[in-house]
Design a protein around this motif. Structure first.
Motif, PDB file in Angstrom:
ATOM      1  N   MET A   1      76.440  16.900  41.278  1.00 12.07           N
ATOM      2  CA  MET A   1      78.045  16.226  41.534  1.00 12.07           C
ATOM      3  C   MET A   1      78.671  16.371  42.196  1.00 12.07           C
ATOM      4  SD  MET A   1      78.440  15.497  37.848  1.00 12.07           S
ATOM      5  CE  MET A   1      80.401  15.431  37.590  1.00 12.07           C
ATOM      6  N   ARG A   2      80.018  15.601  42.855  1.00 13.05           N
ATOM      7  CA  ARG A   2      79.925  16.037  43.458  1.00 13.05           C
ATOM      8  C   ARG A   2      80.796  17.926  44.145  1.00 13.05           C
ATOM      9  NH1 ARG A   2      84.888  12.852  44.169  1.00 13.05           N
ATOM     10  NH2 ARG A   2      85.145  14.017  46.101  1.00 13.05           N
ATOM     11  N   GLN A   3      80.694  17.944  45.287  1.00 11.70           N
ATOM     12  CA  GLN A   3      80.880  19.689  44.777  1.00 11.70           C
ATOM     13  C   GLN A   3      82.113  19.562  44.733  1.00 11.70           C
ATOM     14  OE1 GLN A   3      79.273  22.157  45.284  1.00 11.70           O
ATOM     15  NE2 GLN A   3      81.077  22.995  44.974  1.00 11.70           N
ATOM     16  N   ALA A   4      82.837  18.496  45.188  1.00 13.69           N
ATOM     17  CA  ALA A   4      84.586  18.446  44.869  1.00 13.69           C
ATOM     18  C   ALA A   4      84.838  18.459  42.964  1.00 13.69           C
ATOM     19  CB  ALA A   4      85.190  17.740  45.438  1.00 13.69           C
ATOM     20  N   VAL A   5      84.028  18.175  42.281  1.00 19.03           N
ATOM     21  CA  VAL A   5      83.994  18.216  41.040  1.00 19.03           C
ATOM     22  C   VAL A   5      83.856  19.572  40.391  1.00 19.03           C
ATOM     23  CG1 VAL A   5      83.608  16.695  39.027  1.00 19.03           C
ATOM     24  CG2 VAL A   5      83.908  15.710  40.682  1.00 19.03           C
ATOM     25  N   ILE A 130      90.041  15.933  44.016  1.00 18.43           N
ATOM     26  CA  ILE A 130      88.859  15.534  43.800  1.00 18.43           C
ATOM     27  C   ILE A 130      88.803  14.205  44.596  1.00 18.43           C
ATOM     28  CG2 ILE A 130      88.695  13.649  41.846  1.00 18.43           C
ATOM     29  CD1 ILE A 130      90.277  15.188  39.520  1.00 18.43           C
ATOM     30  N   MET A 131      89.598  13.343  45.237  1.00 17.63           N
ATOM     31  CA  MET A 131      89.108  12.798  46.318  1.00 17.63           C
ATOM     32  C   MET A 131      89.111  13.826  47.991  1.00 17.63           C
ATOM     33  SD  MET A 131      89.727   9.789  44.556  1.00 17.63           S
ATOM     34  CE  MET A 131      89.880   9.014  46.612  1.00 17.63           C
TER      35      MET A 131
END
Length: 395
Positions: A1-5, A130-131
């Motif tokens: 998963m992306r770190q922002a998520v 998130i972006m």
């Protein structure tokens, strides 16, 4: 998963609600919705659409007749001298949440600077995060019995590097609303800095102050069609349609085609039978919204004085929306509002939303605050809830 998520926090409101789900002894005021069911004629329109077999894809931007109805509706609410709103500026979305996310996806890149006015519904600060954007918050402050925005602080935070300003007014959770003078100053400043404005105006019609057009001040009253302004709306609050997931965006005409592409890659389109329900809601808004606003004002005017009479509680009347945002002033006893909200469910049978949920930096801004959704058909439930709160505080 992306770190922002991975960095996203689980909804505190949901966590509190989960603690009380299935308990009949809990008075539930945690979610931002009325407990009144959608009017029958709206439900009937959806059922008729299904019976007619309208189960296929629609245009990405929505049914032309619904877009035209929304344009007429939005134009009718504008003050004298405002630019008319054409359907070429409208995109129908699968809920107000989707409308906001689409706008953020269309405007924000990783690393961009975003400014948000808080406290605010947590999605509005989570979406740019998130972006991959950097979110800076400017906080409302309780001053002399009302919520106020420090305009000098806000304008100083918005620089030529600021890609997007996010503002929700009438505000969830405080009920604070921008004045026309504040909107004018913000728009002029953002024109100078080249900053886009994303205005969440879903509570526009749920406004309790005297007005000539039946709604709170809107950026659409003063902006041109070409301004860097995107306004998000929803059928949820003013039409009693929270579970239907139907909303819309108003934007510059040059942006609409591209939002349509984003809708294709997110949801393809809003379901036709739900859009048919929305069309009927638009056509018969005079039978729905004024009654809702009148009832919500009665709810507010019932709840707020009761809370004000409770020792150790600070609350200011909301100018719009459907919430009372109040503080338990004994910070040594009620420091963490998330833990307090969970205790209230278990120990008092009272379901409220924690103030932490509406702040990016809850450690310094939200302690002791709680949100109470007063959109209750049964006014007596509000008094019962205050009685439970008062008994619990006295323990």
């Amino acid at each position: 998963m992306r770190q922002a998520v991975l960095n996203l926090e689980e909804s505190m409101i949901r966590q509190v609600a989960n603690a009380g789900m299935g308990r009949d002894d809990v008075l539930k005021f945690w979610f931002g919705e009325s407990d009144e069911v959608t009017p029958a004629f709206i439900r009937d329109a959806a059922a008729a659409s299904l019976q007619q077999g309208e189960t296929f894809y629609a245009h990405n931007l929505g049914l032309p007749e619904l877009r035209e109805a929304i344009a007429r509706y939005a134009t009718a609410l504008r003050c004298a001298g405002a630019a008319p709103i054409g359907s070429e500026r409208i995109a129908v979305t699968s809920g107000g949440v989707s409308a906001l996310m689409l706008a953020v996806q269309g405007l924000v890149d990783a690393g961009d600077e975003v400014v948000a006015v808080t406290p605010v519904w947590p999605n509005l600060t989570a979406q740019p995060a998130i972006m991959g954007a950097k979110v800076t918050c400017v906080s409302l402050k309780p001053v002399a019995g009302e919520w106020r925005l420090d305009m000098a602080e806000l304008l100083a935070a918005i620089t030529p590097k600021t890609r997007l300003l996010i503002v929700n007014a009438p505000n969830n959770p405080t009920g604070w609303t921008l004045t026309r003078a504040e909107q004018t100053a913000i728009l002029a400043h953002c024109r100078d800095t080249g900053t886009w404005i994303l205005a969440d105006e879903v509570y526009e019609r749920l406004y309790f102050e005297p007005t000539t057009n039946g709604c709170a001040p809107s950026f659409l009253d003063i902006a041109t069609p070409e301004d860097r302004l995107v306004v998000a709306h929803s059928f949820s609050k003013s039409f009693l349609m929270t579970g239907w997931r139907l909303g819309w965006l108003v934007m510059p005409p040059s942006m609409t085609l591209h939002i349509g592409k984003l809708i294709e890659f997110n949801t393809s389109c809003a379901p036709v039978f739900i859009q048919r329900a929305g069309l009927v809601a638009m056509e018969r808004t005079s039978e729905i919204t004024p009654r809702i606003v009148s009832h919500l004002k009665t709810c507010r005017d019932t709840l707020v004085p009761l809370l004000q009479a409770v020792p150790g509680v600070q609350v200011m009347p909301a100018k719009g929306g459907m919430y009372a945002f109040f503080r338990l002033q004994d910070q040594t006893r009620f420091g963490d509002s998330f833990e307090t909200a969970k205790r209230l469910v278990v120990e008092a049978g009272l379901g409220l939303a924690p103030g932490n949920a509406f702040m990016v930096n809850p450690a310094s801004e939200a302690q002791g605050w709680l949100r109470w959704c007063f959109a209750s058909q049964d006014i007596a439930r509000l008094g019962q809830g205050v009685e439970r709160l008062e008994r619990w505080l006295a323990l």
